[in-house]
Design a protein around this motif. Sequence first.
Motif, PDB file in Angstrom:
ATOM      1  N   UNK A  16       1.013  -1.456  -0.414  1.00  0.00           N
ATOM      2  CA  UNK A  16      -0.087  -0.113  -0.068  1.00  0.00           C
ATOM      3  C   UNK A  16       1.034   1.742  -0.206  1.00  0.00           C
ATOM      4  N   UNK A  17       2.255   1.358   0.202  1.00  0.00           N
ATOM      5  CA  UNK A  17       3.061   2.293   0.643  1.00  0.00           C
ATOM      6  C   UNK A  17       3.443   2.287  -0.858  1.00  0.00           C
ATOM      7  N   UNK A  18       4.099   1.632  -1.870  1.00  0.00           N
ATOM      8  CA  UNK A  18       4.988   1.697  -2.590  1.00  0.00           C
ATOM      9  C   UNK A  18       3.861   1.223  -3.668  1.00  0.00           C
ATOM     10  N   UNK A  19       2.554   1.333  -3.739  1.00  0.00           N
ATOM     11  CA  UNK A  19       1.536   1.512  -4.650  1.00  0.00           C
ATOM     12  C   UNK A  19       1.833   1.298  -6.341  1.00  0.00           C
ATOM     13  N   UNK A  20       2.530   1.736  -6.546  1.00  0.00           N
ATOM     14  CA  UNK A  20       3.285   1.689  -8.229  1.00  0.00           C
ATOM     15  C   UNK A  20       4.455   1.116  -8.545  1.00  0.00           C
ATOM     16  N   UNK A  21       4.849  -0.561  -8.412  1.00  0.00           N
ATOM     17  CA  UNK A  21       6.383  -0.360  -7.566  1.00  0.00           C
ATOM     18  C   UNK A  21       7.357  -0.201  -9.298  1.00  0.00           C
ATOM     19  N   UNK A  22       6.441   0.411 -10.497  1.00  0.00           N
ATOM     20  CA  UNK A  22       7.332  -0.184 -11.631  1.00  0.00           C
ATOM     21  C   UNK A  22       7.899   1.870 -11.821  1.00  0.00           C
ATOM     22  N   UNK A  23       7.381   2.829 -10.900  1.00  0.00           N
ATOM     23  CA  UNK A  23       7.938   3.647 -11.192  1.00  0.00           C
ATOM     24  C   UNK A  23       9.572   3.581 -10.443  1.00  0.00           C
ATOM     25  N   UNK A  24       9.774   3.251  -9.733  1.00  0.00           N
ATOM     26  CA  UNK A  24      11.400   2.772  -9.408  1.00  0.00           C
ATOM     27  C   UNK A  24      12.315   2.277 -10.080  1.00  0.00           C
ATOM     28  N   UNK A  25      12.652   2.391 -11.307  1.00  0.00           N
ATOM     29  CA  UNK A  25      13.581   1.999 -11.704  1.00  0.00           C
ATOM     30  C   UNK A  25      14.660   0.210 -11.176  1.00  0.00           C
ATOM     31  N   UNK A  26      15.781   1.244 -10.541  1.00  0.00           N
ATOM     32  CA  UNK A  26      16.153   0.024  -9.302  1.00  0.00           C
ATOM     33  C   UNK A  26      15.343  -0.423  -7.955  1.00  0.00           C
ATOM     34  N   UNK A  27      15.092  -1.683  -7.733  1.00  0.00           N
ATOM     35  CA  UNK A  27      15.609  -1.981  -6.739  1.00  0.00           C
ATOM     36  C   UNK A  27      15.875  -1.401  -5.493  1.00  0.00           C
ATOM     37  N   UNK A  28      17.015  -1.039  -5.849  1.00  0.00           N
ATOM     38  CA  UNK A  28      17.632  -0.328  -4.645  1.00  0.00           C
ATOM     39  C   UNK A  28      17.602   1.399  -3.761  1.00  0.00           C
ATOM     40  N   UNK A  29      16.292   1.890  -4.955  1.00  0.00           N
ATOM     41  CA  UNK A  29      15.440   3.052  -4.595  1.00  0.00           C
ATOM     42  C   UNK A  29      14.591   3.053  -3.715  1.00  0.00           C
ATOM     43  N   UNK A  30      14.083   1.485  -3.853  1.00  0.00           N
ATOM     44  CA  UNK A  30      12.841   1.890  -2.723  1.00  0.00           C
ATOM     45  C   UNK A  30      13.551   1.846  -1.589  1.00  0.00           C
ATOM     46  N   UNK A  31      14.677   1.664  -0.900  1.00  0.00           N
ATOM     47  CA  UNK A  31      15.037   1.587   0.487  1.00  0.00           C
ATOM     48  C   UNK A  31      15.023   3.104   0.640  1.00  0.00           C
ATOM     49  N   UNK A  32      15.855   4.140  -0.525  1.00  0.00           N
ATOM     50  CA  UNK A  32      16.035   5.551  -0.538  1.00  0.00           C
ATOM     51  C   UNK A  32      14.366   6.490  -0.537  1.00  0.00           C
ATOM     52  N   UNK A  33      13.454   5.946  -1.225  1.00  0.00           N
ATOM     53  CA  UNK A  33      12.931   6.391  -1.370  1.00  0.00           C
ATOM     54  C   UNK A  33      11.799   6.224   0.635  1.00  0.00           C
TER      55      UNK A  33
END
Length: 109
Positions: A16-33
């Motif tokens: 529910x927080x990430x909502x649209x996972x394709x907006x992250x080019x790399x998986x490592x960017x999720x931690x920064x978000x």
Amino acid sequence: MSVPGVGPIIALTYISTIEYPRRFVRSEDVGADAWLVTRRSQSGNRDVSGHISKAGDPMLRKALYEVANVALTQAKRPFALQQWGRKMAEAKGARTAVARKLAALLHSL
């Protein structure tokens, strides 16, 4: 596939927080978000790395931190992320680093 320590509530919080996972080019960017990065204060010769930043979604940050804590302390079966985190255990911010890697792992799944 499952990740030790991640149950239905944590998974629902993450989705529910990430909502649209394709907006992250790399998986490592999720931690920064989720702002699982340290604050930095730089001025001239001074470079101080402080506590984690309070920006971002606090519910996701707390959930990932708790999963990292459980993975490092209470998981029965050893797994790669746990072993990596235990090697870093002496370093400051090891649980935050495990939480950041966990965010990237959940994104790639």
